[in-house]
Scaffold this active site. Sequence first.
Site, PDB file in Angstrom:
ATOM      1  N   ARG A   1     -15.251  33.339  19.249  1.00 54.57           N
ATOM      2  CA  ARG A   1     -14.279  32.234  19.200  1.00 54.57           C
ATOM      3  C   ARG A   1     -14.190  31.483  20.529  1.00 54.57           C
ATOM      4  O   ARG A   1     -13.963  30.273  20.536  1.00 54.57           O
ATOM      5  CB  ARG A   1     -12.902  32.771  18.811  1.00 54.57           C
ATOM      6  CG  ARG A   1     -12.867  33.146  17.350  1.00 54.57           C
ATOM      7  CD  ARG A   1     -11.530  33.710  16.971  1.00 54.57           C
ATOM      8  NE  ARG A   1     -11.454  33.867  15.523  1.00 54.57           N
ATOM      9  CZ  ARG A   1     -10.588  34.640  14.909  1.00 54.57           C
ATOM     10  NH1 ARG A   1      -9.719  35.335  15.595  1.00 54.57           N
ATOM     11  NH2 ARG A   1     -10.587  34.720  13.598  1.00 54.57           N
TER      12      ARG A   1
ATOM     13  N   LYS B   1     -10.953  40.389  -4.823  1.00 47.84           N
ATOM     14  CA  LYS B   1     -10.014  39.975  -5.870  1.00 47.84           C
ATOM     15  C   LYS B   1     -10.119  38.521  -6.280  1.00 47.84           C
ATOM     16  O   LYS B   1     -10.305  37.646  -5.444  1.00 47.84           O
ATOM     17  CB  LYS B   1      -8.593  40.231  -5.370  1.00 47.84           C
ATOM     18  CG  LYS B   1      -8.309  41.699  -5.220  1.00 47.84           C
ATOM     19  CD  LYS B   1      -6.879  41.924  -4.848  1.00 47.84           C
ATOM     20  CE  LYS B   1      -6.567  43.418  -4.933  1.00 47.84           C
ATOM     21  NZ  LYS B   1      -5.259  43.722  -4.388  1.00 47.84           N
TER      22      LYS B   1
ATOM     23  N   GLY C   1     -14.667  36.220   6.929  1.00 44.17           N
ATOM     24  CA  GLY C   1     -15.128  37.222   7.904  1.00 44.17           C
ATOM     25  C   GLY C   1     -16.245  38.097   7.377  1.00 44.17           C
ATOM     26  O   GLY C   1     -17.215  38.369   8.088  1.00 44.17           O
TER      27      GLY C   1
ATOM     28  N   GLY D   1      -8.709  31.828   6.686  1.00 45.06           N
ATOM     29  CA  GLY D   1      -7.616  31.358   5.820  1.00 45.06           C
ATOM     30  C   GLY D   1      -7.596  29.844   5.716  1.00 45.06           C
ATOM     31  O   GLY D   1      -7.398  29.284   4.635  1.00 45.06           O
TER      32      GLY D   1
HETATM   33  P1  AMP Z   1     -12.253  39.660   0.136  1.00 44.27           P
HETATM   34  O1  AMP Z   1     -11.398  39.873   1.343  1.00 44.27           O
HETATM   35  O2  AMP Z   1     -11.490  39.363  -1.105  1.00 44.27           O
HETATM   36  O3  AMP Z   1     -13.372  38.678   0.388  1.00 44.27           O
HETATM   37  O4  AMP Z   1     -12.913  41.069  -0.184  1.00 44.27           O
HETATM   38  C1  AMP Z   1     -13.831  41.692   0.667  1.00 44.27           C
HETATM   39  C2  AMP Z   1     -13.920  43.130   0.287  1.00 44.27           C
HETATM   40  O5  AMP Z   1     -14.312  43.242  -1.045  1.00 44.27           O
HETATM   41  C3  AMP Z   1     -14.932  43.896   1.099  1.00 44.27           C
HETATM   42  O6  AMP Z   1     -14.244  44.809   1.912  1.00 44.27           O
HETATM   43  C4  AMP Z   1     -15.788  44.597   0.051  1.00 44.27           C
HETATM   44  O7  AMP Z   1     -16.017  45.961   0.349  1.00 44.27           O
HETATM   45  C5  AMP Z   1     -14.931  44.493  -1.186  1.00 44.27           C
HETATM   46  N1  AMP Z   1     -15.743  44.533  -2.411  1.00 44.27           N
HETATM   47  C6  AMP Z   1     -16.753  43.732  -2.751  1.00 44.27           C
HETATM   48  N2  AMP Z   1     -17.291  44.100  -3.926  1.00 44.27           N
HETATM   49  C7  AMP Z   1     -16.603  45.187  -4.331  1.00 44.27           C
HETATM   50  C8  AMP Z   1     -16.680  46.038  -5.472  1.00 44.27           C
HETATM   51  N3  AMP Z   1     -17.594  45.829  -6.417  1.00 44.27           N
HETATM   52  N4  AMP Z   1     -15.783  47.046  -5.558  1.00 44.27           N
HETATM   53  C9  AMP Z   1     -14.863  47.249  -4.612  1.00 44.27           C
HETATM   54  N5  AMP Z   1     -14.741  46.479  -3.512  1.00 44.27           N
HETATM   55  C10 AMP Z   1     -15.585  45.466  -3.367  1.00 44.27           C
END
Ligand code: AMP
Length: 395
Positions: free
Chosen positions: A36, A198, A352, A375
């Site tokens: 950064r 999610k 990230g 964000g």
């Molecule tokens: P996000 O912050 O929503 O972008 O989520 C990132 C996180 O999603 C990472 O820490 C990944 O380990 C997790 N992730 C990605 N695919 C899967 C999966 N199939 N099952 C569980 N966690 C997941």
Amino acid sequence: MTKRSIKDLDISGKRVLIRVDFNVPIDNGKVTDDTRIRAALPTIEYARGQGATVLLASHLGRPKGKVCDDMTLGPVANHLSSLMGVPVLFASNCIGGEAKAALDKAVPGGVVLLENLRFHEEEEKNETGFSKALASLADVYVNDAFGTAHRAHASTEGIISHVHSAGAGLLVSLELEYLGNLLDKPARPLVAIIGGAKVSGKLEVIKNLLKSVDTLLIGGAMAYTFFKRRGLPVGQSLVEQNLLKETELIEELASKHNVRLLLPTDHIVTKTIDAKATHELLTINDPSIVDRIGVDIGPKTSSMYADIVQAAETVVWNGPMGVFEIDVFSKGTLALAKAMAVTTATTIVGGGDSIAAISKAGVTNEITHISTGGGASLEFLGGRSLPGIAALPDK
Ligand code: AMP
């Protein structure tokens, strides 16, 4: 880019306050990742080159309005000084006598770093008196902290109405150019790849992108909420039960906008999310998943997604394709990172985890634009106005 930029402002011989994002990890008084800080250098060097006295303001961590010794920006001043090869004066308070005294010592072309803005609770409260106190230090205000532009804080939004002139820094201008073009006038085909844990965290982004993309590729855990809604076997994979209806709406929206929405066709499944657990490759409709969790996209999906990235003119990617933190489940995410590196398309990566994957794959330099504000970029791509940008004057 409709917002005035630092290059549109007369800053020669002026005191320029640049809001930067120096929220960097520090261990034992040493900066452990200076990405950064480096990202802000072009704006700082530009201002110095114009003969401005540069005043830098940033937050660090979450001190919640209290002075915390472990969240001082002192180590950042030292680090910045060694990066630039010039002295950086450090003011032990971001407003008042200490800040003014440091400024008085600075010569044109000189650099002063102010102490952590969030040592004052008025910063996050966007309090007018605090905005005015910051504004009183400078002739010109420049916002180069894209990562905090989605927050209406004193140093990002409040200050703007109290300075003589204001504009975006070079980093913010770049973000606005790339992310803005993506929504307004992308080179087509435009492909978005959205992954991560999610659906709920990226709902706004998905819905807004459906208005502009040609193809939307879904990966990561969020695919399982779509599969469940389609009646496919998901075993113990992460599903957001309360979003089943929402995924149906997303699919309807995609067909309304003529967007090709694709989900994985094969995946890696495991009983536990553990590097040592045995894992297996299954097709998405294989019912034997039962007591297992889907943790990565499979090779067929990787190669299908890579082909689409290859044929695109613009690609935006946010969110990993699997549990990429564990090597055995990182293959799909790394394959995508490599596909992003070899395509001739304009490539934009945000978030990230995706940035970390790009770096792990060793292809950071092959990506057209890495969006620094996690964000903030999601809110921008979600169609929201960012207060710290909206308040800047137009060209
Ligand atoms: P996000 O912050 O929503 O972008 O989520 C990132 C996180 O999603 C990472 O820490 C990944 O380990 C997790 N992730 C990605 N695919 C899967 C999966 N199939 N099952 C569980 N966690 C997941």
